[in-house]
Scaffold this active site. Structure first.
Site, PDB file in Angstrom:
ATOM      1  N   LYS A  29     -47.820 -45.162  30.434  1.00 48.08           N
ATOM      2  CA  LYS A  29     -47.499 -46.524  29.997  1.00 48.08           C
ATOM      3  C   LYS A  29     -48.736 -47.422  29.946  1.00 48.08           C
ATOM      4  O   LYS A  29     -48.888 -48.222  29.020  1.00 48.08           O
ATOM      5  CB  LYS A  29     -46.431 -47.137  30.894  1.00 48.08           C
ATOM      6  CG  LYS A  29     -46.876 -47.404  32.316  1.00 48.08           C
ATOM      7  CD  LYS A  29     -45.776 -47.994  33.156  1.00 48.08           C
ATOM      8  CE  LYS A  29     -46.212 -48.189  34.589  1.00 48.08           C
ATOM      9  NZ  LYS A  29     -47.294 -49.161  34.752  1.00 48.08           N
ATOM     10  N   THR A  30     -49.628 -47.292  30.936  1.00 45.04           N
ATOM     11  CA  THR A  30     -50.829 -48.146  30.941  1.00 45.04           C
ATOM     12  C   THR A  30     -51.688 -47.841  29.718  1.00 45.04           C
ATOM     13  O   THR A  30     -52.264 -48.734  29.103  1.00 45.04           O
ATOM     14  CB  THR A  30     -51.640 -47.938  32.238  1.00 45.04           C
ATOM     15  OG1 THR A  30     -50.780 -48.149  33.357  1.00 45.04           O
ATOM     16  CG2 THR A  30     -52.802 -48.912  32.324  1.00 45.04           C
ATOM     17  N   ASP A 214     -46.409 -55.522  31.747  1.00 43.14           N
ATOM     18  CA  ASP A 214     -46.285 -54.228  32.425  1.00 43.14           C
ATOM     19  C   ASP A 214     -45.247 -54.349  33.546  1.00 43.14           C
ATOM     20  O   ASP A 214     -44.999 -55.442  34.058  1.00 43.14           O
ATOM     21  CB  ASP A 214     -47.652 -53.850  33.001  1.00 43.14           C
ATOM     22  CG  ASP A 214     -47.690 -52.415  33.514  1.00 43.14           C
ATOM     23  OD1 ASP A 214     -46.814 -51.618  33.142  1.00 43.14           O
ATOM     24  OD2 ASP A 214     -48.614 -52.099  34.287  1.00 43.14           O
ATOM     25  N   GLU A 215     -44.654 -53.209  33.937  1.00 41.34           N
ATOM     26  CA  GLU A 215     -43.683 -53.171  35.055  1.00 41.34           C
ATOM     27  C   GLU A 215     -42.585 -54.214  34.868  1.00 41.34           C
ATOM     28  O   GLU A 215     -42.226 -54.950  35.791  1.00 41.34           O
ATOM     29  CB  GLU A 215     -44.400 -53.393  36.400  1.00 41.34           C
ATOM     30  CG  GLU A 215     -45.523 -52.420  36.702  1.00 41.34           C
ATOM     31  CD  GLU A 215     -45.041 -51.023  37.055  1.00 41.34           C
ATOM     32  OE1 GLU A 215     -43.834 -50.751  36.921  1.00 41.34           O
ATOM     33  OE2 GLU A 215     -45.876 -50.190  37.460  1.00 41.34           O
ATOM     34  N   GLN A 245     -37.272 -47.195  38.197  1.00 38.65           N
ATOM     35  CA  GLN A 245     -38.288 -47.478  39.216  1.00 38.65           C
ATOM     36  C   GLN A 245     -38.223 -48.932  39.690  1.00 38.65           C
ATOM     37  O   GLN A 245     -39.193 -49.457  40.217  1.00 38.65           O
ATOM     38  CB  GLN A 245     -39.688 -47.166  38.677  1.00 38.65           C
ATOM     39  CG  GLN A 245     -39.903 -45.681  38.404  1.00 38.65           C
ATOM     40  CD  GLN A 245     -41.343 -45.372  38.061  1.00 38.65           C
ATOM     41  OE1 GLN A 245     -42.216 -45.346  38.924  1.00 38.65           O
ATOM     42  NE2 GLN A 245     -41.600 -45.128  36.786  1.00 38.65           N
ATOM     43  N   ARG A 604     -43.872 -39.093  42.585  1.00 36.64           N
ATOM     44  CA  ARG A 604     -45.295 -39.245  42.938  1.00 36.64           C
ATOM     45  C   ARG A 604     -45.972 -37.880  42.985  1.00 36.64           C
ATOM     46  O   ARG A 604     -47.190 -37.784  42.931  1.00 36.64           O
ATOM     47  CB  ARG A 604     -45.482 -39.891  44.327  1.00 36.64           C
ATOM     48  CG  ARG A 604     -44.931 -41.300  44.542  1.00 36.64           C
ATOM     49  CD  ARG A 604     -45.291 -42.278  43.473  1.00 36.64           C
ATOM     50  NE  ARG A 604     -44.255 -42.324  42.463  1.00 36.64           N
ATOM     51  CZ  ARG A 604     -44.413 -42.803  41.243  1.00 36.64           C
ATOM     52  NH1 ARG A 604     -45.583 -43.254  40.852  1.00 36.64           N
ATOM     53  NH2 ARG A 604     -43.418 -42.830  40.374  1.00 36.64           N
TER      54      ARG A 604
END
Length: 669
Positions: A29-30, A214-215, A245, A604
């Protein structure tokens, strides 16, 4: 862009409609955000009209670094990559007159907020309960995050929240009187400003012509309002998020904001990023099956073209002491067998208290480790003292700063004097500093006490003026010497070594502030003292639990702190009922967020993931039985390997013996 997959490529190229990118864990995504910024600039939109918002300084820095590799300095000029709160602070600083604030607004952190609330409670005629001060503070924060003003809180509060609502109004008035805002105001006040002043909103909409967030699943209601106002009806935005998330409901995050976009923007395009570049296939299969038990506004399923990987192991222990010993032994054995580094391993848990036994076991095995969330530089008393002086120089009406340093080092100004001064300041609705110079205060305080206060205030005025007009940092070092602060640290430290460490911290702080003063933009002058103080306060709040590089050490952290990180080998410990899911969540029927937390933990892991639980655990000094978490029963049985059900392997035991012997030799050497 051949390196992007088709969905990523489509997300980067979609600029003619509002866009929601549903980005699963590890799906890049980044990269999509940074590539999109570069694409927008290359399509002719100047970088100064683009803003990218996220939630942490670390994420903003990383994003800016990545964009810097795609564009040259000239193309990058004016680009805003910051946190929501940094943008809010910038709006307040530039529009302070419209909001009827003076320049040099002070920023209150949680400790300042609690100090002010306690002061209001102690000097109020209302029947507030000072033991509930933290509860009041939390409720006020919740209201601000839910876009509820003091007037709305008072008119709609339940009987239980009535005191908090009235205190919210008193607190808001006091903040304004002190020319201060708190962390939540950095979003709330710009939203109120934009709603009430369309000319100022238009000015900021012209500044920010394309917005990336973002997020997005972590936004609260007030942040959603801010985004909605900035992008206007045209909806020139890309938001990236993952409802699976969303793990911050306790601080107001609303995963529903993702679905709300479809209602507010009829032309919304939705693109799903489901290819994961982090984890082996079996880890994703397990994570997908777990999270499928939650309801979804948008369905998605992570997949990977990497190896399928080993089964996820489940370790059972008779108690929490054995759990810590066994998990550390597993790490030592696995490192010996595979040649991995200690930095490849992470131990993740639901609550900070779970780390204690693991720390002890790691130390006993001489395994290096790093705990994320250890003491922040800003948490040291000496750093708080010097910053409080600087806050007062910038804004004499900052009561929290005044109270912290008026008698540090000692000036024979006692609590009785300060209490009387506070009562007078409250009556007059002015700051403590201003109250010191009023005629009326002479009737409230003994002459000697008043003289000491006025001497301190005069010194503060002189020093502030010298720092503003002269060489800021020469004056900073001079005032630290004038107040004999180093001697104060010597006298109030338990050992000479502790005093030297504190003095070194103060020196480091001054050097760091000097670096901050040097502007990142060559076109701007060196930052003023009030700009430096505002920046450092915001950094303090956002980096309160600043995570440093763990290097070659086992990482220990909570599941919340692990979000956004990845490790080759992950151990999820304490997978038990009342721990994960947490007892509070069971009682309040908030299992979905706990399931998302477990999902974050699993995703993770890159190569291996190990679950660990106990049959008995020590709680409050008593041993009690524990049940495996319901989440274990929701995982695909064929992809789990239960160590307790696996017959002992003689060859494996020999390998473990060799690993422990090799580790012992390395410790001795």
């Amino acid at each position: 862009m051949p390196k992007l997959n088709p969905e990523q490529n489509r997300a980067v190229n979609t600029i003619d409609s509002p866009l929601l990118v549903l980005a699963g864990a590890g799906s890049g995504k980044t990269r999509v955000i940074t590539e999109k910024i570069a694409y927008l600039v290359k399509q002719g939109l100047p970088a100064r009209h683009i803003a990218a918002l996220t939630f942490t300084n670390k994420a903003a820095r990383e994003m800016k670094e990545r964009v810097g590799k795609l564009l040259d300095d000239k193309q990058l000029r004016g680009l805003r990559v910051s946190t929501f709160h940094s943008l809010g602070l910038d709006v307040l600083r530039k529009e302070h007159k419209t909001l009827q604030y003076k320049a040099g607004i002070s920023l209150f952190d949680e400790q300042d907020k609690i100090t002010l609330l306690k002061n209001l409670i102690m000097h109020s005629h209302a029947n507030y309960d000072i033991d509930n001060v933290e509860s009041y503070s939390g409720k006020i924060g919740q209201w601000k995050n839910a876009f509820i003003t003091p007037e709305q809180a008072k008119s709609h509060a339940s009987a239980e929240d009535n005191d908090a609502a009235h205190l919210y109004a008193d607190y808001t008035r006091s903040l304004k009187a002190y020319n201060a805002v708190d962390f939540d105001d950095l979003i709330l006040l710009p939203v109120l400003l934009f709603q009430n002043h369309t000319d100022i909103l238009e000015k900021w909409q012209n500044k920010i012509r394309y917005l990336l967030v973002d997020e997005y699943q972590d936004t609260n209601i007030t942040q959603y309002q801010l985004v909605k106002l900035l992008v206007g009806k045209l909806g020139k935005f890309t938001v990236v998020g993952d409802d699976d998330q969303s793990i911050y409901a306790w601080r107001g995050a609303q995963p529903e904001n993702l679905a709300q976009l479809q209602k507010d923007y009829a032309r919304l395009t939705v693109i799903k990023l489901e290819q994961n570049y982090r984890s082996y296939g079996r880890i994703l299969k397990v994570a997908n099956q777990l999270i499928a038990n939650n309801p979804h506004a948008f369905e998605k399923k992570l997949w990977s073209d990497m190896s399928f990987g080993e089964p996820l192991r489940v370790l059972t222990h008779k108690n929490d002491n054995e759990e810590a010993k066994q998990v550390v032994s597993e790490i030592v054995h696995h490192k010996f067998k595979t040649g991995a580094d200690y930095g490849d391993y992470a131990i993740l848990y639901r609550g900070n208290h779970q780390s204690r036994l693991f720390e002890r076991s790691l130390r006993e095995h001489d395994v290096p480790y790093f705990i994320t969330g250890s003491t922040s530089f800003f948490a040291y008393a000496e750093i708080k003292d010097i910053l409080s002086y600087l806050k007062l120089f910038v804004n004499p009406d900052n009561d929290a700063a005044f109270l912290r340093i008026v008698n540090t080092p000692r000036r024979e100004i006692g609590p009785t004097t300060l209490e009387k001064l506070g009562a007078y300041a409250n009556e007059r609705h002015i700051s403590l500093f201003s109250a010191c110079s009023e005629m009326g205060v002479r009737e409230k305080l003994p002459q000697a006490a008043l003289a000491r206060l006025q001497k301190f205030c005069e010194w503060t005025h002189r020093t502030a003026s010298s720092m503003q007009m002269g060489d800021t940092f020469a004056e900073m070092n001079a005032f630290i010497e004038q107040i004999n602060y180093h001697q104060w640290l010597q006298e109030n430290s338990n050992t000479q070594q502790a005093a030297e460490r504190k003095i070194k911290n103060v020196t480091e702080l001054v050097e760091w502030l000097q670096r901050i003063a040097k502007s990142e933009d060559d076109n701007e002058q060196e930052k003023t003292l009030d700009e430096i103080v505002s920046k450092i306060q915001l950094m303090d709040i956002l980096d309160r639990n600043q995570d440093e590089q763990a290097e070659n050490q086992v990482s220990l952290m909570t599941l919340h702190a692990a979000k956004g990180l990845e490790f080759p080998h992950v151990f999820l410990i304490g997978i038990e009922e009342n721990i994960l899911p947490h007892q509070n969540s069971i009682e309040t029927d908030n299992i979905e967020e706990e399931r998302r937390l477990a999902y974050v933990g699993i995703t993770r892991a890159q190569h291996t993931c190990t679950f660990s639980y106990c049959t008995h655990r020590k709680r409050y000094g008593d041993i009690s039985e524990s049940e495996p978490s319901r989440f274990l029963a929701e995982l695909p049985e064929e992809d789990l390997e239960w160590a307790s059900k696996k017959p002992a392997d003689e060859a494996e035991q020999k390998v473990r013996g060799k690993a422990n012997l090799a580790h012992l030799k390395s410790m001795l050497s």
